[in-house]
Design an enzyme around this catalytic site. Structure first.
Site, PDB file in Angstrom:
ATOM      1  N   ARG A 108      56.170  74.564  37.967  1.00 17.84           N
ATOM      2  CA  ARG A 108      57.110  75.253  38.854  1.00 17.84           C
ATOM      3  C   ARG A 108      56.906  76.770  38.815  1.00 17.84           C
ATOM      4  O   ARG A 108      57.198  77.473  39.778  1.00 17.84           O
ATOM      5  CB  ARG A 108      58.543  74.881  38.496  1.00 17.84           C
TER       6      ARG A 108
ATOM      7  N   TYR B 145      61.848  82.281  67.155  1.00 16.96           N
ATOM      8  CA  TYR B 145      61.730  80.855  66.852  1.00 16.96           C
ATOM      9  C   TYR B 145      63.111  80.257  66.603  1.00 16.96           C
ATOM     10  O   TYR B 145      63.866  80.738  65.757  1.00 16.96           O
ATOM     11  CB  TYR B 145      60.823  80.674  65.637  1.00 16.96           C
TER      12      TYR B 145
ATOM     13  N   ASP C 157      58.431  88.736  60.724  1.00 20.69           N
ATOM     14  CA  ASP C 157      57.732  87.464  60.879  1.00 20.69           C
ATOM     15  C   ASP C 157      56.518  87.738  61.761  1.00 20.69           C
ATOM     16  O   ASP C 157      56.642  88.021  62.948  1.00 20.69           O
ATOM     17  CB  ASP C 157      58.657  86.425  61.517  1.00 20.69           C
TER      18      ASP C 157
ATOM     19  N   LYS D 205      50.885  77.422  60.279  1.00 25.43           N
ATOM     20  CA  LYS D 205      50.272  77.715  61.568  1.00 25.43           C
ATOM     21  C   LYS D 205      48.824  78.194  61.372  1.00 25.43           C
ATOM     22  O   LYS D 205      48.039  77.537  60.716  1.00 25.43           O
ATOM     23  CB  LYS D 205      51.134  78.722  62.315  1.00 25.43           C
TER      24      LYS D 205
END
Length: 380
Positions: free
Chosen positions: A53, A105, A178, A203
């Site tokens: 982790r 978005y 972003d 993406k």
């Protein structure tokens, strides 16, 4: 030549110099172990690794590549783009004030609205591509965070990042950008004053439509960045070794893919802009686009792989065109090697998105083939 002097294509292709020191392989290995051994004196066998982790060799390689491409002080990868956004938003205190760009978005807007409502955070949505509107919002009172997306999805609006950074900082806020539709190849928001740049690595950064991922990169480490890192590790918003390995593999061709995708997107945008079956094309690479001059100043090497087309007519006309396409897959998402088409009104009918809008994500196929496919679907 120092690695800091490598050009993006070299940095990506070389995976920031990562090799397997044990075998000598030029491809970084995958280590799936979730925990790491200690010796008889209870010292870690490898001081860098305790538990997956917190410590993940493949993740560290991905972060090193992204940090170099982004020209950042540090980068953190997450299991999805939304996980990265959530990590940033959780730094906003209860009762804080957030300015969120409108028309971005829909998944971001939907989640941020719900989060702010739960935390009693004041949320104001502002058209950040209008610098005057953003200035008025910033000057209305203290701000905790300003979040913008440029080019925006699916409207392809362009935000003046340097101006937004100045306005955010004057209001006491951090600016988060972003930059998914630009990629680290075309735009460097940190160099323009942004505090944090975010990407959905699902993406174009991965580019093969087979990995969920997100990334945050910072201009200057500090208390805000430490809080994000601690939250990611403590809350477990981590990427697994195999996904990180795939992400690194995808990034090795990122500059080549982006170059090809941008060239084709520009050619198709110009073709569609003159097509009698098209009412308008939204793409910052077109001189007629309201944000073209700004995009030309703050993007290098192209204007991105994403464009939106307003088909002449209404909903049924747009759906007819989408249904006739043969090379464009009718699917959500963007940034992969394969071209996609999406009727956004079907996904978000309540947001005011035009019923005749088709969003196109341009892949690496032959540009002539894609043009012919669009031509026959539009009826010419």
């Amino acid at each position: 030549m120092a690695q800091s002097d490598w050009k993006p294509a070299t940095l990506a292709a070389q995976a920031a110099g990562a090799v397997d020191p044990q075998s000598g392989a030029v491809v970084p290995p995958i280590q799936p172990s979730t925990t790491f051994a200690r010796d008889r004196d209870y010292e870690l066998v490898n001081p860098d690794n305790t538990y997956l982790r917190y410590h993940n060799d493949a993740v560290r390689v991905a972060e090193k590549v992204l940090c170099g491409l982004e020209r950042a002080a540090d980068s953190l990868v997450f299991p999805s783009g939304m996980a990265a956004i959530a990590a940033v938003m959780r730094t906003v205190p209860n009762g804080g004030r957030v300015l969120l760009q409108s028309g971005i978005y829909w998944g971001t807007t939907k989640w941020v609205r719900a989060f702010c409502a739960r935390r009693e955070i004041v949320l104001e949505e502002v058209e950040a591509s209008d610098t005057g509107a953003l200035r008025a919002a910033c000057e209305a009172g203290p701000v905790s965070l300003v979040f913008v997306e440029t080019p925006s999805n699916p409207w392809l609006r362009t935000v003046d990042i340097a101006a937004a950074a100045d306005l955010a900082h004057a209001a006491g806020a951090a600016l988060v950008v972003d930059s998914t539709a630009a990629t680290p190849i075309l735009s460097h928001p940190l160099a323009l004053g942004a505090d944090i740049v975010m990407h959905s690595a699902t993406k174009a950064i991965n580019g093969h439509t087979d990995v969920l991922g997100g990334v945050l990169s910072c201009r200057t480490p500090g208390a805000l960045w430490d809080e994000i890192r601690d939250d990611r590790d403590g809350a477990g918003a981590v990427m697994g070794p195999f996904e990180a390995w795939l992400l690194v593999r995808g990034m090795r061709t990122l500059p080549l893919r982006v170059e090809r995708m941008c060239q084709t997107a520009q050619a198709l945008a110009e073709y569609l802009d003159d097509h009698p079956g098209v009412a308008a094309v939204l793409y910052p690479g077109l001189p007629s686009h309201p944000g073209h001059d700004l995009a030309a100043r703050q993007m290098t090497g192209g204007f991105g792989y994403l464009l939106s087309v307003l088909v002449k007519g209404g909903r049924e006309d747009a759906l007819r065109v989408a249904g006739r396409l043969n090379l464009f897959h009718r699917a959500t998402s963007l940034g992969g090697v394969e071209s996609l088409v999406e009727h956004r009104h079907t996904i978000e009918p309540h947001t005011g998105i035009p019923e005749n809008l088709l969003r196109l994500s341009i892949g690496i196929e032959d540009a002539g083939d894609l043009r012919a496919d669009l031509g026959q679907a539009l009826g010419q």
